[in-house]
Design a protein around this motif. Structure first.
Motif, PDB file in Angstrom:
ATOM      1  N   PHE A  25       0.915  -1.245   0.006  1.00 57.71           N
ATOM      2  CA  PHE A  25       0.035   0.117   0.083  1.00 57.71           C
ATOM      3  C   PHE A  25       0.917   1.290  -0.102  1.00 57.71           C
ATOM      4  O   PHE A  25       1.969   1.217   0.548  1.00 57.71           O
ATOM      5  CB  PHE A  25      -0.962   0.078   0.990  1.00 57.71           C
ATOM      6  N   GLU A  29      -2.475   5.637   0.307  1.00 55.98           N
ATOM      7  CA  GLU A  29      -3.329   4.550   0.650  1.00 55.98           C
ATOM      8  C   GLU A  29      -3.693   4.412   2.084  1.00 55.98           C
ATOM      9  O   GLU A  29      -4.774   4.131   2.681  1.00 55.98           O
ATOM     10  CB  GLU A  29      -3.113   3.399  -0.185  1.00 55.98           C
ATOM     11  N   LYS A  32      -5.388   7.118   4.047  1.00 54.34           N
ATOM     12  CA  LYS A  32      -6.803   7.216   3.652  1.00 54.34           C
ATOM     13  C   LYS A  32      -7.588   5.938   4.802  1.00 54.34           C
ATOM     14  O   LYS A  32      -8.722   6.301   5.069  1.00 54.34           O
ATOM     15  CB  LYS A  32      -7.179   6.959   2.176  1.00 54.34           C
ATOM     16  N   ASP A  68     -13.319  -1.244   0.049  1.00 50.50           N
ATOM     17  CA  ASP A  68     -12.925  -0.718  -1.113  1.00 50.50           C
ATOM     18  C   ASP A  68     -11.294  -0.285  -0.993  1.00 50.50           C
ATOM     19  O   ASP A  68     -10.644  -0.554  -1.901  1.00 50.50           O
ATOM     20  CB  ASP A  68     -13.623  -0.091  -1.993  1.00 50.50           C
ATOM     21  N   LEU A  69     -10.776   0.498  -0.089  1.00 51.72           N
ATOM     22  CA  LEU A  69      -9.558   0.857   0.151  1.00 51.72           C
ATOM     23  C   LEU A  69      -8.735  -0.249   0.503  1.00 51.72           C
ATOM     24  O   LEU A  69      -7.318  -0.358   0.103  1.00 51.72           O
ATOM     25  CB  LEU A  69      -9.623   1.788   1.444  1.00 51.72           C
ATOM     26  N   ASN A  72      -8.168  -3.589  -2.458  1.00 49.22           N
ATOM     27  CA  ASN A  72      -7.864  -2.875  -3.667  1.00 49.22           C
ATOM     28  C   ASN A  72      -7.428  -3.765  -4.918  1.00 49.22           C
ATOM     29  O   ASN A  72      -7.307  -5.010  -4.695  1.00 49.22           O
ATOM     30  CB  ASN A  72      -6.828  -1.875  -3.695  1.00 49.22           C
ATOM     31  N   ASP A  73      -6.838  -3.351  -5.887  1.00 49.10           N
ATOM     32  CA  ASP A  73      -6.735  -4.272  -7.205  1.00 49.10           C
ATOM     33  C   ASP A  73      -5.449  -4.971  -6.733  1.00 49.10           C
ATOM     34  O   ASP A  73      -5.310  -6.263  -7.168  1.00 49.10           O
ATOM     35  CB  ASP A  73      -6.443  -3.434  -8.400  1.00 49.10           C
ATOM     36  N   THR A  74      -4.499  -4.634  -6.027  1.00 49.15           N
ATOM     37  CA  THR A  74      -3.145  -5.141  -5.919  1.00 49.15           C
ATOM     38  C   THR A  74      -3.678  -6.354  -4.913  1.00 49.15           C
ATOM     39  O   THR A  74      -2.936  -7.617  -5.105  1.00 49.15           O
ATOM     40  CB  THR A  74      -2.246  -4.222  -5.186  1.00 49.15           C
ATOM     41  N   LYS A  76      -6.441  -7.926  -4.410  1.00 48.24           N
ATOM     42  CA  LYS A  76      -7.110  -8.967  -5.075  1.00 48.24           C
ATOM     43  C   LYS A  76      -6.463  -9.794  -5.998  1.00 48.24           C
ATOM     44  O   LYS A  76      -6.518 -10.899  -5.865  1.00 48.24           O
ATOM     45  CB  LYS A  76      -8.281  -8.086  -6.033  1.00 48.24           C
TER      46      LYS A  76
END
Length: 240
Positions: A25, A29, A32, A68-69, A72-74, A76
Motif C-alpha cells: 500500500f 492509501e 486514507k 474498497d480501500l 484494492n486491485d493489488t 485482489k
C-alpha cells in the motif's frame, strides 16, 4: 507486482507458514485507510476500547467505507495468485495497540472460525459465544484451508509488538504452546513496514510482546477461505 515475484512468497508460506511483503500500500492509501477508521462510530458493541488495546471485530462490516480501500486491485491480484480464484473473506478484525500498551499475547494458534449459529455437529467444538457472535473450532482441514492477511498501518518490529512466530509449526496440526520444544523449534520476529503485509496460515504458532519504545501498532487482520461449511452452518462474516 507479478505472478513470478509472488511465487517465492507462495513457496515460503507453504514451507514456513508465513511471509512478509512490503510496499503493498502507498503512503496515500494508508492515510486514507487510517482516516476512514478514525471517522467510524465506535459506540457499537463490536468496538473494544481499553488503555492497552482498541479493537474492532467484524471490521469490514462495522466500517464498510474501508472495504474498497483495503481490498484494492493489488490485494485482489495477490489473493488470486497466492490462494486461488475462489477465496472469500470469512473474518476481519482491526487492532490498535497504543504507544503505552502493556498488552502482550502468548504463543497460540488461531483455532476458531466465526459462524452464524451454534449447531451440534460432529467434528465442530468447543464453542464460544461473545455478544451473540458464535465461534467454534472446526475440523483440521477447515483450519488448514484458511489464509490470513495482516495489513500494517505502522512500522512494526520487536519493540512495538511485531508477531513472533515458530516457522513450520503450521504443518504440525494442533500444536499446544506448552509442547513447544525449543531445542528443535526456532523463533522469528516478523518485522513489517508501514504499508506492508504479512500473510500467515492460522495454525502457525504466533504471539507478540509488549510495546517498549512508545510506538503504536495498527493492524488489519483478514481471514480468507474457499470452503463451504457443512449443513446449515454459514460463515458469519462471509464477503466475496
Amino acid at each position: 507486482m507479478t505472478e513470478q515475484y509472488l511465487d517465492s512468497h507462495k513457496e515460503e508460506i507453504l514451507r514456513k507458514g508465513f511471509t512478509v511483503i512490503n510496499t503493498v500500500f502507498s503512503e496515500d492509501e494508508i492515510e486514507k485507510i487510517a482516516e476512514t477508521i478514525q471517522k467510524a462510530d465506535t459506540s457499537a458493541e463490536n468496538f473494544r476500547k481499553s488503555e492497552d488495546l482498541f479493537a474492532v471485530r467484524q471490521f469490514l462490516k462495522e466500517v464498510p467505507e474501508v472495504k474498497d480501500l483495503v481490498m484494492n486491485d493489488t490485494i485482489k491480484f495477490m489473493i488470486r495468485t497466492l490462494f486461488g480464484e475462489r477465496y472469500f473473506v470469512v473474518k476481519s478484525i482491526y487492532f490498535d495497540k497504543p504507544e503505552t500498551s502493556n498488552w502482550y499475547v502468548a504463543y497460540h494458534q488461531d483455532l476458531t472460525i466465526s459462524v452464524d449459529k451454534k449447531l451440534e455437529m460432529q467434528g465442530f467444538g468447543p464453542w464460544t459465544t461473545k455478544k451473540n457472535q458464535f465461534a467454534v473450532q472446526p475440523p483440521l482441514p477447515v483450519l488448514e484451508n484458511i489464509f490470513t492477511i495482516r495489513i500494517h498501518l505502522d512500522d512494526t518490529d520487536e519493540n512495538n509488538g511485531a508477531l513472533k512466530v515458530v516457522p513450520g509449526s503450521h504443518a504440525k496440526g494442533i500444536y499446544r504452546p506448552e509442547a513447544i520444544d525449543w531445542d528443535v523449534e526456532t523463533e522469528e520476529i516478523c518485522k513489517v513496514e508501514r504499508g506492508g503485509i504479512m500473510i500467515m496460515k492460522p495454525l502457525t504458532l504466533h504471539g507478540s510482546s509488549r510495546t517498549t519504545d512508545g510506538r503504536r501498532r495498527r493492524v488489519i487482520h483478514i481471514e480468507f477461505s474457499d470452503m463451504e461449511l457443512p449443513e446449515e452452518l454459514q460463515w458469519s462474516e462471509r464477503m466475496n
